[in-house]
Design an enzyme around this catalytic site. Sequence first.
Site, PDB file in Angstrom:
ATOM      1  N   SER A 256       0.809  -1.225   0.000  1.00 41.30           N
ATOM      2  CA  SER A 256       0.000   0.000   0.000  1.00 41.30           C
ATOM      3  C   SER A 256       0.840   1.272   0.000  1.00 41.30           C
ATOM      4  O   SER A 256       0.505   2.249  -0.670  1.00 41.30           O
ATOM      5  CB  SER A 256      -0.950   0.014   1.197  1.00 41.30           C
ATOM      6  OG  SER A 256      -1.792  -1.114   1.178  1.00 41.30           O
TER       7      SER A 256
ATOM      8  N   HIS B 165       1.172   4.528   4.684  1.00 40.24           N
ATOM      9  CA  HIS B 165       0.455   5.246   3.620  1.00 40.24           C
ATOM     10  C   HIS B 165       0.939   6.692   3.527  1.00 40.24           C
ATOM     11  O   HIS B 165       1.196   7.203   2.428  1.00 40.24           O
ATOM     12  CB  HIS B 165      -1.050   5.224   3.892  1.00 40.24           C
ATOM     13  CG  HIS B 165      -1.650   3.867   3.839  1.00 40.24           C
ATOM     14  ND1 HIS B 165      -2.977   3.618   4.142  1.00 40.24           N
ATOM     15  CD2 HIS B 165      -1.119   2.656   3.528  1.00 40.24           C
ATOM     16  CE1 HIS B 165      -3.224   2.345   4.007  1.00 40.24           C
ATOM     17  NE2 HIS B 165      -2.125   1.730   3.649  1.00 40.24           N
TER      18      HIS B 165
END
Length: 291
Positions: free
Chosen positions: A226, A283
């Site tokens: 991610s 992230h």
Amino acid sequence: MNLGRSLIRTVLNSKLVHKFDCHPTTLKTCEKNYQKFFNTRSTISNNTLKYSNNSLIVKSAIYTIAFTGACYSVAVIANYERIRMKKSISFGDYPKFSELRRKINNYWNNLSDVKKAAAVIVFVNSLVFFAWRIPSLQNTMHKYFLLSPASGINSQMILSTFSHLQLFHILFNMVALYSMSDLISKILPVEQFVAYYLSSGVFASFMSSFFKVIRSNHHSKSLGASGAIVSCFALSSLVFPHSKFYVFPIPFEIEAQTLFKLLVSFDLLFLIMGSRKMDHAAHLGGALYGW
């Protein structure tokens, strides 16, 4: 046996549910996965750390800088050699099944170099995903393909970015990467894309480890691509801010720059709140690297 199952439930509820993004509603499914874990590793140790907080951060930072430098150095050399040799990748001609080979060859050669690289990344992630299903590999997978600052194993910072446990997780990440590869091909040559993807994944891992350490959550484990995916999206939204994206389950298109701001706001909010459902620090690290 009942004591063992109680131990699994206790650990899943308190720590591993958060570490592996397993929600309480899927506890029974998670139990089956972690039964193998307890069979191969009898305990989850919270012993005294091998390294101090400062040492863990410094080690991770040095690895991140060295890995990033190596990636871009190799990219420069590879790009020079490719231009010099001017050779393209091809499946070649095969007398047997020539029609099928020709179609595959034409399809592959019509892809941009960046899209080809993205396809290889998807393939490697798929191999790692299936490796998690092989009992004899569990010790290796837990040792090298989960990011945990307490381990002191720096190679986890890159290997964990190719690692996924849940089918939805890998599908979402790989579809996002492959769909963005056309935009990225207009920004970076293939060698720099590979260097960018790998180094952004390591930087996201560094940010994840950094926040785990300062929050005294050294033994927390995380995995997934991610961070690198968010970094690729950050780059795309910076260069092409008005490009449109669909995001499941939203039924309409959103401009890249708007979507990027929403994603960063979401991760920043939940990071401040201390949520451990997702690795929000990774992230944000990816977003910072790309921006």
